[in-house]
Structures are given as C-alpha cells and as structure tokens.
Design an enzyme around this catalytic site. Structure first.
Site, PDB file in Angstrom:
ATOM      1  N   ILE A 121       0.858  -1.201   0.000  1.00 50.43           N
ATOM      2  CA  ILE A 121       0.000   0.000   0.000  1.00 50.43           C
ATOM      3  C   ILE A 121       0.891   1.246   0.000  1.00 50.43           C
ATOM      4  O   ILE A 121       1.733   1.401   0.890  1.00 50.43           O
ATOM      5  CB  ILE A 121      -0.923   0.031   1.252  1.00 50.43           C
ATOM      6  CG1 ILE A 121      -1.829  -1.206   1.289  1.00 50.43           C
ATOM      7  CG2 ILE A 121      -1.746   1.316   1.297  1.00 50.43           C
ATOM      8  CD1 ILE A 121      -2.678  -1.327   2.551  1.00 50.43           C
ATOM      9  N   LYS A 151       5.365   0.739  12.791  1.00 53.28           N
ATOM     10  CA  LYS A 151       4.778   1.300  11.569  1.00 53.28           C
ATOM     11  C   LYS A 151       3.998   2.577  11.885  1.00 53.28           C
ATOM     12  O   LYS A 151       4.020   3.544  11.124  1.00 53.28           O
ATOM     13  CB  LYS A 151       3.882   0.248  10.910  1.00 53.28           C
ATOM     14  CG  LYS A 151       4.688  -0.963  10.426  1.00 53.28           C
ATOM     15  CD  LYS A 151       3.790  -2.144  10.086  1.00 53.28           C
ATOM     16  CE  LYS A 151       4.609  -3.340   9.599  1.00 53.28           C
ATOM     17  NZ  LYS A 151       3.824  -4.570   9.521  1.00 53.28           N
TER      18      LYS A 151
END
Ligand code: HSE
Length: 430
Positions: A140, A209
């Site tokens: 993504i 993340k």
C-alpha cells in the site's frame, strides 16, 4: 530515455523479500528503466550465504562478502537494505551508505522507527534521501500518499490495521472458532509472522509502523515510549464469540491523530462494528483509513506483507531514488514539541469480560461498582449452564472515561466472586 545516465544499486539481503526484489528488477527492467529515465544497474549483491539455492542466477552480479564494503563502493548510487533489525548491520549500512553519499532504500520498519528521524536529517544535509515505502503496509503506497498525493492536507487522523499476522490470527479465530494459539501456529506456517512473533502479537511491529506514519503526518519524532501499545495475546475465543453477538468484530487497530494540539498515538485491540469496512478486512490484509482536512476520508486496503507486495514498494522506491525524487524526504520538522495524550484520557465505549463464581448477587455487586464510577451500561450477557459453577459476564458500556473504567475494574477485580482478572477491549468507531 537517456541511456548514458545510469543508476547503480547494491542489494544487501537475499531472503524472501530480497530475492523477490531482484526478480522484479530482472523481469521488469525495460519498464523500470523507461519509468525512471535511467538505466538501472544491479551492480553488486551481499547476503549471508552465497551458495543458498534461490532459483536466481546471482553469478552475473558482483558479490561482496562485506555488506559495509558495498556501502563504501564508489560505483554505487543506492544501497537497498533488506536484512531487517533495528540495530546491528542494518543500522551500520544506513549510516555508512549516507556517509558515502548514497541513497538508502529499506523495508525495515524497526530501523526507521528508531533512527528514521536522524537518517532523514543526515541524508537531507547531503542532498540525498532515504526511502522506506515497504516498511509500512507492504504494497500500500501510504507513505507516498501522505507525502505526495495528500501533501496539501493536514492529516486529521490515521486508523489502520498494520500487522498481517495479527489480522490473520483474529480472522482465523473469528471464521474458524480457533484459539489464539492454534491461529498463531497457522500464521507462522504461512510465513506472515516475524522471526520473533512477539513483535507481531504484542503490537510492537504495528507500533513501529505507526510511529513512521506519525513522523510523516505530524512531524512527531518517533518515540515508542510515547505510544500506548497493547497486543492480542489476551484475546480468547469467548471474546470473539461475544463481540460477534454484540454486533462487533475484534481487530488490532493503530491510531494516530492530533486533537487540540495533542498527539494521540496508540495500538490496541478494538471492537469495530460488524458490517464496517474495517471489520471486513480479513486474512493477512492491511488497511489504512486516512482523513485529511480537505481530502476527507480515504481508505487503502492491500497486502501488508509477503515477498512480492513488499518488493513492489521496494522497487518503486528504487525508481524514485533513480529519479532523485526527494518528496519522500519531506516530513515537517518539529518546531513545536507536542504533548501526547495519555490513554487514561480516552473517552469511549468498553467491552468487559468477567469470569465469576455464580452466586446470588454477583451481577448486582459488579453493576453497583460501575454505577459508583459513573459508568452506564449498554448491554450485558450472562451465560453458562445451570450446572456450571463459573459463568462469563460480558458488559458493553456506554461512553465513559478510561480513568473511571480503570478505577471500577480495580475494584471489581478484588471482589471475591471474580475468577482471575477482568479483560477490557476498547470499542472504536472506525
Ligand atoms: N510481520 C509483519 C506482519 C510483516 O505480519 O504484518 C510485514 O511487516
């Protein structure tokens, strides 16, 4: 394309992602050269074991026994690091590459979460850039999106599912009524989990993340100590069952938002309404729900792990580096250090699981503690066979403050009828 312009890379690490990156480069080289406007040359490779069977012919490339020597070579423009780990070789490679005037490309979230801010600084001082699209949400392009497509926006909030292993485990527990332990074994067999699955199931991989996205969206210098992190190891098959009955699915959610100039960064399991997009993100997929002040709400769903999806982002970064595209280097530096919200200031609904010794008055004693703390109830499930001594009591509250719920839980946990400790899951409106 001006073929006289070349861009040479040194690839370190030939595990699943390294090998997939090499294959993608080889298979798509003509396209990649056209798109980057440069002739991309895989100049040299370094990995632990030269002779491992990888189904790729690596003999056509220079082999360097020492990865650091690769980062010092004058004929290389960029180092692609695919070894992993926040310190050790990955860190040395990153600093050596920049010191030696090379672009640095990585899929390493732990490294960027720890040293990304400093590496950005060092790279931009030399008019270089670091690239790490593959570090967050695999294929993504969320980093590109924040820094490029959405650069006109202030990011209001990010809600995301960023760990494929946890999403796989929770989906398997939901779809196949499996225990956490059995679902983890399956996730490991399928190769989603990190070498140490603790990082996945305890929420640390997600937190790595999240702080990277926080750096880009809010200029918040990554600091894991500031993030509330709770994993999925306490979720039982019963929680999945009762959440489902109440109209929810359980997901491991990452949240980053800025409210009244305070940062709210957290990773924890959450109940999401069944039927919502978030609750439908199954298997090892990742999802990112972004809200910009002008863009409004955006949803990205895709493969967050795996060799090819990760290689897709690594090779995109190689193309950006070859084009000297430095937008990925453009996070807002922190002029005003912002405070972080404490998890205890959260206001929302809560799911509470209690196992009790079924005696008359147990439910009344629990609800009276909740009442004393100003917590009102949305739903209650009490279940167990007549013959069973111990029963589950499941409570869904209305909106309340986390401090109040903590006070109530401390008191409830000390009641004689409680078996073990109660377990709380936050309900999030995603
Ligand atoms: N262990 C990670 C996950 C791999 O499960 O999402 C991708 O970072």
């Amino acid at each position: 394309m001006d073929n006289s312009k070349s861009f040479s890379i040194g690839l370190v690490g030939l595990g699943t992602v390294g090998s997939a990156t090499l294959k993608l480069l080889e298979n798509q080289l003509i396209n990649i050269n056209q798109k980057s406007g440069k002739k991309i040359i895989i100049k040299a490779i370094s990995a632990k074991d030269k002779n491992k069977n990888r189904n790729i012919d690596i003999n056509k490339y220079d082999w360097e026994e020492s990865p650091l020597a690769l980062a010092e070579r004058e004929d290389i423009d960029a180092i692609v690091e695919l070894v992993g780990g926040s310190d050790g070789l990955a860190k040395k490679l990153a600093y050596t590459a920049i010191e030696n005037n090379k672009y640095f490309i990585t899929a390493n979230k732990a490294l960027i979460a720890k040293y990304g801010y400093d590496l950005h600084d060092k790279a931009s001082n030399k008019d270089l850039a670091i690239y790490y699209e593959a570090a967050v949400a695999g294929a993504i392009p969320v980093i590109n999106s924040i820094n490029d497509g959405l650069v006109s926006n202030n990011i209001i909030s990010i809600h995301a599912i960023l760990n494929g292993t946890c999403n796989y485990i929770l989906s398997d527990m939901t779809n196949n009524s499996n225990s956490f332990e059995d679902a983890l074994i399956k996730a490991k067999e399928l190769g989603f989990a990190e070498a140490d699955p603790t990082f996945d199931v305890e929420g640390i991989d997600s937190a790595h993340k999240l702080v990277i996205l926080g750096l880009l969206a809010y200029g918040a210098k990554p600091d894991l100590k500031k993030v509330y992190v709770e994993g999925i190891t306490s979720i039982e098959a019963e929680d999945i069952k009762y959440a489902n009955r109440l109209g929810y699915k359980i997901k491991l959610i990452c949240i980053a938002s800025l409210e009244k100039n305070k940062l709210d960064f957290r990773v924890h399991p959450a109940l999401c309404l069944s039927g919502s997009i978030c609750s439908g993100i199954g298997g090892a997929l990742n999802a990112v729900f972004l809200e910009g002040d002008y863009s409004k709400k955006l949803t990205f769903i895709g493969e967050g792990a795996g060799a090819e999806p990760t290689a897709s982002s690594v090779v995109s970064d190689i193309i950006h580096a070859a084009k000297s595209n430095k937008f990925l280097n453009s996070f807002r530096s922190i002029k005003n250090v912002r405070e972080y919200k404490k998890i205890t200031s959260r206001v929302g609904k809560y799911y509470i699981r209690l196992l009790v010794n079924d005696k008359p008055g147990v439910l009344a004693s629990i609800t009276s503690v909740l009442n004393e703390n100003g917590i009102s109830l949305d739903s209650v499930i009490q279940e167990g066979n007549e013959s069973e001594e111990n029963k589950y009591i499941i409570i869904l509250t209305h909106d309340c403050n986390e401090l109040n719920i903590n006070n109530a839980i401390n008191k409830i946990d000390s009641l004689n009828s409680l078996i073990g400790k109660s377990y709380l899951i936050r309900v999030e409106n995603i």
